[in-house]
Write a protein that holds these residues in place. Structure first.
Motif, short mmCIF file in Angstrom:
data_model
loop_
_atom_site.label_atom_id
_atom_site.label_comp_id
_atom_site.label_asym_id
_atom_site.label_seq_id
_atom_site.Cartn_x
_atom_site.Cartn_y
_atom_site.Cartn_z
N THR A 181 0.75 -1.24 0.07
CA THR A 181 -0.12 -0.07 -0.14
C THR A 181 0.69 1.18 -0.06
O THR A 181 0.58 2.34 -0.50
CB THR A 181 -0.93 -0.06 1.24
OG1 THR A 181 -0.25 -0.12 2.37
CG2 THR A 181 -2.02 -1.02 1.21
N CYS A 182 1.86 1.29 0.65
CA CYS A 182 2.83 2.45 0.55
C CYS A 182 3.42 2.60 -0.59
O CYS A 182 3.60 3.72 -1.23
CB CYS A 182 4.08 2.36 1.61
SG CYS A 182 3.55 2.23 3.20
N GLY A 183 3.78 1.60 -1.56
CA GLY A 183 4.12 1.56 -2.83
C GLY A 183 3.02 2.08 -3.62
O GLY A 183 3.51 3.18 -4.67
N LEU A 184 1.87 1.93 -3.48
CA LEU A 184 0.73 2.34 -4.11
C LEU A 184 0.62 4.05 -4.07
O LEU A 184 0.54 4.82 -4.91
CB LEU A 184 -0.54 1.64 -4.03
CG LEU A 184 -0.73 0.27 -4.43
CD1 LEU A 184 -1.88 -0.33 -3.96
CD2 LEU A 184 -0.74 0.04 -6.02
N SER A 220 -1.80 13.12 -1.45
CA SER A 220 -2.19 11.78 -2.19
C SER A 220 -1.84 10.47 -1.00
O SER A 220 -2.52 9.63 -0.96
CB SER A 220 -1.01 11.48 -3.25
OG SER A 220 0.33 11.20 -2.81
N GLU A 221 -1.06 10.88 0.24
CA GLU A 221 -0.89 9.87 1.06
C GLU A 221 -2.22 9.79 2.37
O GLU A 221 -2.55 8.85 2.83
CB GLU A 221 0.30 9.97 1.83
CG GLU A 221 1.51 9.56 0.93
CD GLU A 221 2.82 9.86 1.81
OE1 GLU A 221 2.81 10.65 2.92
OE2 GLU A 221 4.05 9.59 1.36
N SER A 222 -2.82 11.17 2.33
CA SER A 222 -4.02 11.32 3.22
C SER A 222 -5.09 10.71 2.45
O SER A 222 -6.41 10.57 3.44
CB SER A 222 -3.92 12.49 3.86
OG SER A 222 -4.26 13.44 2.85
N ASP A 223 -5.40 10.85 1.35
CA ASP A 223 -6.68 10.55 0.64
C ASP A 223 -6.93 9.23 0.55
O ASP A 223 -5.80 8.47 0.24
CB ASP A 223 -6.46 11.41 -0.88
CG ASP A 223 -7.97 11.34 -1.44
OD1 ASP A 223 -8.92 11.70 -0.77
OD2 ASP A 223 -8.05 11.25 -2.41
#
Length: 94
Positions: free
Chosen positions: A57-60, A84-87
């Motif tokens: 998921t971090c890669g995504l 993008s990381e928070s949405d």
């Protein structure tokens, strides 16, 4: 058709506990194996994190951030990364 063990005689199935013991005898191997696989997957994921690698998921999220940066170069890079990381990945209409 799916249970291949012999059904015990009716004398051994008089109480719910006896029926439960019989059903657990043929359910336990597949449930135990599925539980073991899930535990192994969780252990592997934690070891990957311990080694400093990012989970899937971090890669995504990182890939989504880079696409946003390419699409909107006029905006601040850090703001786009944080957005993008928070949405959420999926928008659910309520």
């Amino acid at each position: 058709n799916f249970v291949t063990t012999d059904v015990p005689p009716p004398v051994d199935l008089e109480t719910a506990f006896e029926v439960g013991a019989w059903t657990w005898g043929w359910m336990e191997p597949c449930l135990g194996e599925a539980s073991f696989v899930l535990i192994c997957l969780a252990f592997a994921r934690n070891q990957i994190i311990n080694l400093g690698y990012k989970p899937y998921t971090c890669g995504l999220k990182a890939r989504r951030a880079s696409k946003l940066i390419e699409a909107y170069p006029q905006y601040n890079t850090e703001v786009l990364i944080q957005y993008s990381e928070s949405d959420d990945f999926i928008t659910i209409d309520k």
